[in-house]
Design an enzyme around this catalytic site. Structure first.
Site, mmCIF file in Angstrom:
data_model
loop_
_atom_site.group_PDB
_atom_site.id
_atom_site.type_symbol
_atom_site.label_atom_id
_atom_site.label_comp_id
_atom_site.label_asym_id
_atom_site.label_seq_id
_atom_site.Cartn_x
_atom_site.Cartn_y
_atom_site.Cartn_z
ATOM 1 C CE LYS A 29 -0.697 0.072 5.032
ATOM 2 N NZ LYS A 29 0.038 1.301 5.318
ATOM 3 C CB THR A 30 3.960 2.297 1.778
ATOM 4 O OG1 THR A 30 3.416 1.958 3.052
ATOM 5 C CG2 THR A 30 4.756 3.580 1.904
ATOM 6 C CG ASP A 213 -1.084 4.574 5.143
ATOM 7 O OD1 ASP A 213 -1.796 3.638 4.744
ATOM 8 O OD2 ASP A 213 0.098 4.411 5.511
ATOM 9 C CD GLU A 214 -2.244 1.488 8.455
ATOM 10 O OE1 GLU A 214 -3.309 0.854 8.397
ATOM 11 O OE2 GLU A 214 -1.132 0.954 8.470
ATOM 12 C CD GLN A 244 -3.327 -5.233 8.477
ATOM 13 O OE1 GLN A 244 -2.324 -5.138 9.191
ATOM 14 N NE2 GLN A 244 -3.282 -5.050 7.173
ATOM 15 N NE ARG A 592 1.478 -7.930 11.198
ATOM 16 C CZ ARG A 592 1.145 -7.141 10.188
ATOM 17 N NH1 ARG A 592 1.958 -6.187 9.812
ATOM 18 N NH2 ARG A 592 0.015 -7.315 9.520
#
Length: 659
Positions: A29-30, A213-214, A244, A592
Site C-alpha cells: 500500500k505504501t 493511509d490506515e 486490521q 507479521r
C-alpha cells in the site's frame, strides 16, 4: 509504474473522484501511495504544494517522505505535505489561531499537563484512577468532535453530565493558559472548517488532493476533518484494511470505511490482495481465520511465495515453560541457521506477559528489545527540560512554569506557588510574567520572592539566547544553566546512572538539530507531536512487543504466546461480545510472519495464589487443520525436527573441537 500489479496500477491512475483502496496485509500500500503522489505531480494533474498525504505516526511519515524523495527527483516535490493528522491540525491552528480564540505561540498540553489540570479541578484527594477516568471521558468526547456544549447536550447519565461539566471547566482553563491539548489538534480544526465557509474554501484551495493511509484507524473527528477538506467532490484516496482495525479501544471507528460509501456514492473501490510478505501457508491460515468476521468487502490474500513450514502449535505447562521454549527455539535457529536476532519477534496480548520472556532471554543470553518500555519523552529529566523550553517559547504556559520552577527544587513551596497563581490571576498575568513583577513579589515571603526573581531572570536570559542561537545549542545551554544536570547528578547514586540520564538530555538537544531559522516555540510544538513509539532502533535484537504495537512490521520468524481463551481473545472482549476485534488482532499477529509462525498456549496459570486451568484459544480451532502442526500430532514431523536439532548440536561440538 513499472512493477505494479494490475490493481495497484488501477489505484494509482484513478484520479477522478473518490477512491478507497482496500489493502490487505503486505500488499504494497505504501508503494501505491508514493506512486500516486508521483503520478499526480508528473502528469501535471496537481502541483506538489496542493497534495497532502496523511499518516498515523511520525515514523510512517518519515519513511514516506524518504520514498517520495527517491521517486521524484529535483524540486518537483517542493511544498508537498506528508504528515500525521495531528501535525496537519497543528499547522491549521498555527495559521487560523485567531479565528479560534488562540493567541500566537499557544502551548500544547501533554497527558501529564492535562492530568494536572483535571486534578486541580476535581475534588481534593481524587485518586489517580478517578483522574484517568475523567481524562478518558473528555478525550472520548473530543475524539467524537464534541464541544463542551455538545457533550452536555448529548449526556444521558449523571456520570456523563458531570464529565461534560468538568470538560467545560477544563476547556476554560486551557483557554486561560492559551493552550490546547492533543485531542484539540483535531477537534478545533473540525469546528472551524464545519462552521466557517471562508476558512473551509481556503483550505480546499490549499489542499487539492488528499491521500489518507490506515483509514480504518480514523476516529470520528479525524473522519470529519477528512470530509471537510475533501469537500463534496471527494478528491481523495483513502487506503485501509478493515481486517486490521484493532484500535477501537482508543476511539478508532472501522465503520468509517463504510461511511465513505454512504457519503460519496461515486466511491470507487480497488482491492489489493496480492501479498508480498508471507508464505502461502500463513496466508491461508489468516484468510480462514478472518473469514469468521462479517465483511462488507471480503478479501482473499494470496502470494507467489512458497508454502513454507506448517504453523507450529505448542502446548506448555505455564508461561515460564512457554517463554523458555520460545527463547530456546530462537537460540537454536540463530545458532543452526545463522539467522540474525533481528529476524525474530515474540508477540503477546498484554505487556505483563513480557516478564517471563525477558527472564528466559537473559538466561540464554539472547539479546532482546522490549517495545513499550519507558518512552523517551516520558523520562523525568526530559520532561523537565521540555517544561523549561515551553516556558521560554510561551511565557503564558502556566503548566510548564509550575514544572520548571520546581526542577530543580528552589525555595518555592506549594503555598508560595498557590499565592503567586492567585496574584497572577488578579493581575491578569500568566505566572511567568507575575514572577517578573517586583510589585507582586513584594507580597510574598522575601526568601521565596528572591528565588522566584532569580528564576525569572534566568528565564529572561534564556529567551534572549533563544532569539540568537541555534535551538540545539540553546537546549544544551539550558541543561547547564537551569541546574537540571546538577539535579540529575545529585539524584544518581552511581556514575553509570548519571551518564545514562545525562545522555537523555544530550539526545533531546540532538532532536532540535534541524532548520536554523526555527524558533523554540515551533520546535517545542513539533516535539509535542512526536509519537513515543517513533524513537529508538532495536538493532540486531529479538523484538518483544504487544500485538497492537506490531502492526505495520514484519519478521522472518514470529512467535505468538499466551494464545488462550481469556487472554486472546481477552476476557473482557468475550464478556462484552467484542470477539471480532480480537480476531482481527490475531490476524494482524499471524500476518507479521514472513516465513514461519509459532503459536503457544499454557495449560495452567498462577492467579491470586491459586492454580487456574486454561483452555486453548478458540482462534486455534478456527485455523485450517492442514496448515497446523500440533505437538505430538505428527510423529514423523516431530522426529525430523529432533534430528535437525541433534545434527546442529553435533556440528557445534565438532566446531568447538576443531577450534
Amino acid at each position: 509504474m513499472h512493477g505494479l500489479n494490475p490493481p495497484q496500477r488501477q489505484a494509482v491512475v484513478h484520479v477522478d473522484g473518490p477512491l478507497l483502496v482496500l489493502a490487505g496485509a503486505g500488499s504494497g500500500k505504501t508503494r501505491v501511495i508514493v506512486e500516486k503522489i508521483a503520478h499526480l505531480i508528473t502528469s501535471g494533474r496537481m502541483p506538489a504544494r496542493r497534495i497532502a498525504a496523511i499518516t498515523f505516526t511520525n515514523k510512517s511519515a518519515r519513511e514516506m517522505k524518504e520514498r517520495v524523495a527517491k521517486r521524484i527527483k529535483g524540486d518537483a516535490a517542493e511544498g508537498l505535505t506528508i504528515c500525521t493528522f495531528h501535525a496537519l491540525g497543528l499547522k491549521l491552528l498555527q495559521i487560523e489561531h485567531a479565528k479560534l480564540g488562540l493567541r500566537r505561540g499557544f502551548s500544547i498540553f501533554d497527558a501529564d499537563d492535562s492530568a494536572a489540570q483535571l486534578k486541580d479541578l476535581l475534588p481534593p484527594g481524587s485518586k489517580p484512577d478517578v483522574i484517568d477516568a475523567a481524562k478518558n471521558l473528555i478525550s472520548r468526547a473530543k475524539n467524537a468532535g464534541l464541544s463542551p456544549e455538545q457533550a452536555s447536550e448529548a449526556a444521558q447519565t449523571v456520570r456523563e453530565m458531570e464529565a461534560a461539566a468538568l470538560y467545560a471547566r477544563y476547556q476554560q482553563r486551557l483557554t486561560a493558559f492559551n493552550a490546547v491539548d492533543f485531542d484539540d489538534l483535531i477537534r478545533l480544526p473540525v469546528q472551524l472548517l464545519e462552521s466557517d465557509e471562508e476558512a473551509v474554501m481556503a483550505w480546499r484551495e490549499r489542499i487539492g488532493y488528499l491521500l489518507v493511509d490506515e483509514c480504518q484507524d480514523t476516529n470520528d473527528a479525524q473522519y470529519r476533518l477528512l470530509k471537510a477538506i475533501a469537500g463534496p467532490r471527494g478528491d481523495f484516496t483513502c487506503v485501509g484494511d478493515d481486517d486490521q482495525s484493532i484500535y477501537a479501544w482508543r476511539g478508532a471507528n472501522p465503520d468509517n470505511l463504510l461511511e465513505l460509501g454512504r457519503d460519496y456514492p461515486a466511491l470507487k473501490i480497488v482491492k489489493l490482495e496480492q501479498n508480498y510478505r508471507c508464505s502461502n501457508r500463513v496466508l491461508r491460515a489468516a484468510n480462514t481465520l478472518i473469514a469468521n468476521n462479517p465483511h462488507e468487502h471480503p478479501k482473499t490474500l494470496w502470494s507467489d511465495q512458497a508454502d513454507g513450514e506448517r504453523i507450529r502449535v505448542w502446548e506448555c505447562r505455564d508461561s515460564t515453560h512457554e517463554a523458555e521454549k520460545a527463547a530456546d527455539q530462537i537460540h537454536f535457529l540463530n545458532q543452526s541457521r545463522g539467522a540474525p536476532w533481528s529476524d525474530f519477534c515474540v508477540l503477546f496480548r498484554g505487556n505483563h506477559q513480557s516478564r517471563a520472556l525477558e527472564k528466559a532471554m537473559q538466561l540464554l543470553r539472547v539479546p532482546y528489545h522490549l517495545t513499550g518500555g519507558t518512552a523517551f519523552l516520558d523520562r523525568g529529566e526530559v520532561k523537565d527540560a521540555m517544561a523549561w523550553l515551553r516556558c521560554i517559547a510561551n511565557p503564558e504556559d502556566d503548566a510548564a512554569f509550575l514544572r520548571a520552577v520546581q526542577s530543580p527544587k528552589r525555595e518555592v513551596g506549594a503555598t508560595t506557588l498557590a499565592k503567586l497563581a492567585e496574584l497572577a490571576h488578579q493581575a491578569h498575568l500568566p505566572m511567568s510574567r507575575a514572577a517578573e513583577s517586583i510589585g507582586l513579589l513584594k507580597q510574598l515571603q522575601p526568601r521565596a520572592a528572591n528565588a522566584l526573581q532569580a528564576f525569572a531572570d534566568l528565564l529572561k536570559g534564556l529567551r534572549g539566547d533563544a532569539a540568537r542561537m541555534p535551538p540545539a545549542e540553546l537546549v544544551r545551554k539550558l541543561n547547564e544553566r537551569s541546574g537540571l544536570l546538577a539535579m540529575v547528578r545529585a539524584q544518581c547514586k552511581d556514575e553509570a546512572t548519571f551518564q545514562r540520564r545525562r545522555q537523555n538530555l544530550d539526545e533531546l538537544a540532538d532532536w532540535f538539530d534541524g532548520p536554523k531559522t526555527s524558533g523554540p516555540g515551533e520546535l517545542a510544538a513539533a516535539l509535542a507531536l512526536l509519537s513515543h513509539a517513533d524513537k529508538g532502533d532495536a538493532g540486531n535484537q529479538v523484538r518483544l512487543m504487544s500485538l497492537h504495537a506490531a502492526k505495520g512490521l514484519e519478521f522472518r520468524y514470529v512467535f505468538i504466546v499466551g494464545v488462550e481463551d481469556g487472554n486472546l481473545p481477552h476476557e473482557a472482549s468475550i464478556e462484552e461480545g467484542r470477539i471480532d476485534e480480537e480476531r482481527r488482532l490475531m490476524y494482524v499477529g499471524i500476518t507479521r510472519a514472513k516465513e514461519q509462525l509459532w503459536l503457544s498456549h499454557s495449560r495452567e496459570a498462577q492467579r491470586w495464589g491459586e492454580k487456574q486451568r486454561l483452555l486453548p484459544s478458540r482462534f486455534i480451532d478456527e485455523l485450517p487443520a492442514a496448515e497446523v502442526q500440533r505437538d505430538g500430532a505428527d510423529p514423523e514431523a516431530d522426529a525430523s525436527q529432533k534430528k535437525e536439532r541433534a545434527t546442529a548440536g553435533f556440528a557445534a561440538i565438532r566446531a568447538l573441537l576443531d577450534a
